[in-house]
Design a protein around this motif. Structure first.
Motif, PDB file in Angstrom:
ATOM      1  N   ILE A 157       0.825  -1.218   0.000  1.00 60.93           N
ATOM      2  CA  ILE A 157       0.000   0.000   0.000  1.00 60.93           C
ATOM      3  C   ILE A 157       0.854   1.262   0.000  1.00 60.93           C
ATOM      4  CG2 ILE A 157      -1.692   1.346   1.324  1.00 60.93           C
ATOM      5  CD1 ILE A 157      -2.825  -1.282   2.366  1.00 60.93           C
ATOM      6  N   VAL A 158       0.489   2.203  -0.868  1.00 62.16           N
ATOM      7  CA  VAL A 158       1.036   3.555  -0.794  1.00 62.16           C
ATOM      8  C   VAL A 158      -0.061   4.421  -0.186  1.00 62.16           C
ATOM      9  CG1 VAL A 158       1.854   5.548  -2.097  1.00 62.16           C
ATOM     10  CG2 VAL A 158       2.454   3.240  -2.859  1.00 62.16           C
ATOM     11  N   LEU A 159       0.191   4.955   0.991  1.00 56.89           N
ATOM     12  CA  LEU A 159      -0.818   5.796   1.644  1.00 56.89           C
ATOM     13  C   LEU A 159      -0.518   7.259   1.329  1.00 56.89           C
ATOM     14  CD1 LEU A 159      -3.123   6.358   3.650  1.00 56.89           C
ATOM     15  CD2 LEU A 159      -1.460   6.138   5.512  1.00 56.89           C
ATOM     16  N   VAL A 160      -1.467   7.905   0.648  1.00 55.06           N
ATOM     17  CA  VAL A 160      -1.324   9.330   0.344  1.00 55.06           C
ATOM     18  C   VAL A 160      -2.259  10.085   1.277  1.00 55.06           C
ATOM     19  CG1 VAL A 160      -1.629  11.118  -1.416  1.00 55.06           C
ATOM     20  CG2 VAL A 160      -0.782   8.857  -2.077  1.00 55.06           C
ATOM     21  N   PRO A 189       3.960   0.296   3.855  1.00 54.29           N
ATOM     22  CA  PRO A 189       5.326   0.487   3.352  1.00 54.29           C
ATOM     23  C   PRO A 189       5.644   1.905   2.862  1.00 54.29           C
ATOM     24  CG  PRO A 189       4.054  -0.992   1.908  1.00 54.29           C
ATOM     25  CD  PRO A 189       3.238  -0.778   3.137  1.00 54.29           C
ATOM     26  N   ALA A 190       4.681   2.572   2.247  1.00 55.13           N
ATOM     27  CA  ALA A 190       5.004   3.916   1.723  1.00 55.13           C
ATOM     28  C   ALA A 190       3.948   4.930   2.151  1.00 55.13           C
ATOM     29  CB  ALA A 190       5.103   3.885   0.204  1.00 55.13           C
ATOM     30  N   ILE A 191       4.409   6.047   2.695  1.00 54.36           N
ATOM     31  CA  ILE A 191       3.473   7.090   3.154  1.00 54.36           C
ATOM     32  C   ILE A 191       3.898   8.441   2.588  1.00 54.36           C
ATOM     33  CG2 ILE A 191       2.372   8.171   5.152  1.00 54.36           C
ATOM     34  CD1 ILE A 191       3.144   5.757   6.829  1.00 54.36           C
ATOM     35  N   VAL A 192       2.935   9.109   1.947  1.00 53.08           N
ATOM     36  CA  VAL A 192       3.206  10.404   1.318  1.00 53.08           C
ATOM     37  C   VAL A 192       2.309  11.456   1.966  1.00 53.08           C
ATOM     38  CG1 VAL A 192       3.089  11.709  -0.851  1.00 53.08           C
ATOM     39  CG2 VAL A 192       3.768   9.297  -0.885  1.00 53.08           C
ATOM     40  N   GLU A 193       2.878  12.471   2.564  1.00 54.37           N
ATOM     41  CA  GLU A 193       2.080  13.558   3.141  1.00 54.37           C
ATOM     42  C   GLU A 193       1.816  14.586   2.049  1.00 54.37           C
ATOM     43  OE1 GLU A 193      -0.208  15.501   4.544  1.00 54.37           O
ATOM     44  OE2 GLU A 193       0.427  14.417   6.360  1.00 54.37           O
ATOM     45  N   ALA A 194       0.568  14.629   1.593  1.00 58.10           N
ATOM     46  CA  ALA A 194       0.242  15.512   0.469  1.00 58.10           C
ATOM     47  C   ALA A 194      -0.755  16.613   0.863  1.00 58.10           C
ATOM     48  CB  ALA A 194      -0.295  14.709  -0.710  1.00 58.10           C
ATOM     49  N   TRP A 195      -1.018  16.794   2.124  1.00 59.58           N
ATOM     50  CA  TRP A 195      -1.773  17.942   2.617  1.00 59.58           C
ATOM     51  C   TRP A 195      -3.031  18.240   1.774  1.00 59.58           C
ATOM     52  CZ3 TRP A 195       0.972  18.752   6.937  1.00 59.58           C
ATOM     53  CH2 TRP A 195       2.354  18.646   6.925  1.00 59.58           C
ATOM     54  N   GLN A 196      -3.317  19.524   1.646  1.00 58.01           N
ATOM     55  CA  GLN A 196      -4.331  19.983   0.681  1.00 58.01           C
ATOM     56  C   GLN A 196      -3.587  20.922  -0.247  1.00 58.01           C
ATOM     57  OE1 GLN A 196      -6.613  21.261   3.901  1.00 58.01           O
ATOM     58  NE2 GLN A 196      -7.704  19.334   4.104  1.00 58.01           N
TER      59      GLN A 196
END
Ligand code: NOJ
Length: 663
Positions: free
Chosen positions: A520-523, A540-547
């Motif tokens: 899983i890539v969590l955005v 495994p993968a986490i992306v902080e993409a805010w607003q």
């Protein structure tokens, strides 16, 4: 900087004095009155109630400013009344919350701050100013420079995070971006440093709550970005709703007169926050609206936003000797000064050009700048086994989460003139990459409500009926991209939270998907730090993409596919537990800061969670790796030390690194 020559400053001062001499007490007080123009100006003029009164006051010259008025046609119509129908024809200053864009939105300010890229942040403010100014606006209620260490407070989305140093640099960039080098240009806006002061320290993160801080926090943490804004030439300040150390900020003479105007020599003006003069009665600080007007005017609040206190009460207060007329002169002088600097006396319609409005708003260059800023704002929190970037070909990708197709939430809470459904969604952004098989399933909604002014947003959905479809899609995928987080209006003003997990059934959805596919890539789309322990442990993968504003989906897709290598660093600590809040990197030592020996009890710690945040301030990964060597420090003088380091990209991707030095 904007007053390019001394003669022009002298010139402005002379004009202000000459005008002041002609003004009656009521007209001077009129300059100190600001009304909201939130009604349909293109239709018939409203009659009755407050609206009618506003027109009446406008015609008498009892209104100095309007807010919530936008669009050339509307602004011109109101400005015309001020110019042609009042005795002295003094132009209005037109304010609006141009926070991170007008119609073409950039990322929310907290996200922009994660770029640590001052040039890009300045550019973003420039774009916002140019677009808003083309719509008749000449003053923005930004930047918000409130430092906060409390992610429960919904307005952290609007600031630069927890650090007074980074916060000051960003305040300068934003002020310079909004105001440019010449305030009289029709492409710039007067900026407003807000909220003075302490709002970010509301007790327990509850909106509008009491603030009680000591002198060290006030001087070393809260004040610096305000001082920096003045150094950058900011022309206005807004005071704040909260009480500070026993006295509401709006009625706080120490803040507004002693510090701001006397010590810091600020010569612009202070606007109250919406209704904050009147609210001093609810605070228990004033008897009634008249008493509130007296306290606020004496304390140095120059302009009344929507309390109707100055316009109704100040003249009598002066006549009765409770407010010194010199304070009225001072306030009117400050407001007129900024109007002269904006060039409004030379041409009150200089921001009102229909042709320009048509050409400027929404232009491609603004979208390009917004995309650039959005990419730079993304923070890579985890990337185990280089799951990211995604391959561009031959992968089966399941895209899951209501926020993945949401074209409104990326616009955030302060969306001004941006219409709903105008952001590029993650789904659309990913669809532009055609080499993979992409299947979308919503899985679950986040909340029931969607509007800014209702409370429905806090009712998160409990509906799990779409789970099975999402599970089916996830099962057969090579990679699952899940876009989860907060709906656009779940952070921002009035949106405090006591829990910082994923709202609604999103956590359940995530855990259910994890059972069938762990790749899983969590955005994350959110306006504040969240508590992400489970995620950090399992995903495994986490992306902080805010607003991320209008170009959100394109920016996220470019990062996921490796066309942009993430370079953002957190401007605010992500706690392990809400109970750690306030949590921040520049904490003071205690007398017992570290574990003296294994198993010892009496040192500064919790029984259940370690002291550190999960992701600290300044943290952020890249697809490549960097090596730091050869740190050197050289003393240049008794005030300067030069520090250098060799930075080497040791990985396989082109990358960008923010080098940070802590002292
Ligand atoms: C209240 C907010 O606190 C402030 O930041 C904003 O500028 C005013 N409303 C005007 O919209």
């Amino acid at each position: 900087e904007f007053s390019s020559s001394i003669t022009s400053v002298v010139d402005v001062e002379q004009k202000v004095e000459a005008l002041l001499k002609q003004m009656t007490l009521e007209e001077k007080i009129g300059q100190m009155n600001q009304y909201s123009g939130f009604w349909d100006l293109t239709g018939p003029a409203p009659t009755g109630g407050n609206a009618a009164k506003k027109y009446e006051h406008l015609r008498k010259g009892y209104v100095g400013s309007m807010l919530n008025l936008r669009g050339v046609e509307n602004v011109r119509k109101i400005q015309k009344i001020a110019i042609e129908e009042t005795r002295l024809g003094i132009p209005l200053i037109i304010g609006f919350d141009v926070i991170h864009g007008y119609e073409t939105l950039s990322p929310i300010p907290l996200a922009e701050s994660a770029s640590w890229d001052l040039e890009a942040i300045k550019k973003s403010a420039e774009v916002a100013a140019e677009e808003a100014a083309a719509a008749g606006i000449n003053w923005t209620f930004a930047p918000m420079v409130d430092i906060s260490r409390d992610a429960r407070w919904g307005r952290v989305m609007e600031g630069a995070g927890e650090d007074p140093y980074l916060g000051s640099k960003i305040a300068i960039a934003r002020v310079q971006g909004f105001q440019g080098s010449d305030l009289s240009q029709h492409t710039t806006l007067a900026a407003c440093a807000k909220h003075f002061a302490g709002y970010g320290f509301s007790e327990s993160g509850r909106e509008y709550n009491t603030v009680d801080v000591g002198t060290s926090t006030l001087n070393n943490i809260i004040f610096p970005p305000f001082q920096a804004s003045i150094d950058a030439g900011v022309r206005t300040f807004m005071n704040s709703f909260n009480e500070l150390n026993g006295i509401p900020a709006t009625g706080n003479r120490y803040l507004q007169r002693d510090i701001l105007k006397n010590k810091w020599k600020f010569d612009g003006f202070v606007v109250s926050d919406w209704g904050s003069i009147e609210e001093m009665t609810a605070h228990g600080h004033a008897k009634d609206n008249k008493h509130a007007a007296e306290i606020a005017a004496n304390a140095g609040s120059d302009m009344d936003m929507e309390s109707y206190a100055y316009v109704n009460e100040l003249a009598a207060l002066v006549r009765e000797g409770n407010v010194n007329e010199a304070y009225i002169d001072d306030a009117a002088r400050r407001i007129l000064r900024v109007k002269f600097e904006l060039g409004l006396f030379e041409d009150p319609y200089k921001y009102c050009d229909e042709q320009r409005e048509k050409e400027i708003i929404g232009q491609q260059a603004f979208h390009d700048a917004s995309l650039d800023m959005a990419k730079k704002s993304i923070v890579l929190l985890k990337n185990k086994n280089q799951l990211l970037p995604l391959k561009k070909q031959g992968q089966k990708i399941a895209l899951i989460g209501a926020l993945a197709s949401d074209k409104t939430s990326p616009l955030g809470n302060w969306r001004i003139a941006a219409k709903d459904n105008t952001a590029v969604s993650v789904l659309e952004g990913m669809q532009a990459y055609t080499g993979n098989q992409l299947t979308y399933a919503k899985g679950a909604d986040v909340s029931l409500g969607k509007t800014q002014f209702t409370e429905e947003l806090k009712i998160n959905t409990t509906d799990r009926s779409e789970f099975p479809k999402a599970l089916a899609v996830a099962k057969t995928a090579d990679v699952v991209v899940m876009v989860l987080g907060e709906v656009g209006y779940q952070s921002g003003e009035g949106r405090s939270r006591t829990e910082l997990g994923l709202p609604g059934v999103q956590q359940d959805l995530l855990e259910a998907i994890y059972e069938v596919n762990k790749n899983i890539v969590l955005v994350l789309n959110n306006g504040r730090p969240l508590v992400l322990n489970w995620h950090n442990e399992h995903i495994p993968a986490i992306v902080e993409a805010w607003q991320l504003g209008t170009q959100s989906g394109n920016a996220i897709a470019q990062v996921l596919y490796g066309d942009y290598n993430p370079s953002g660093k957190l401007p605010m600590s992500f706690p392990r537990a809400v109970g750690q809040i306030p949590i921040y990197y520049n904490y003071k030592n205690t007398g017992r800061p570290t574990l003296p020996a294994p198993g010892r009890v009496f040192w500064s710690h919790y029984q259940d969670v370690e002291n550190t945040p999960l992701y600290s301030f300044g943290y952020g990964l890249s697809y490549t790796s960097f090596e730091y060597t050869n740190l050197q420090a050289e003393v240049l003088s008794d005030k300067e030390v030069s520090v250098s380091v060799m930075l080497k990209n040791t990985g396989k991707f082109t990358g960008k690194e923010v080098v940070q030095l802590y002292i």
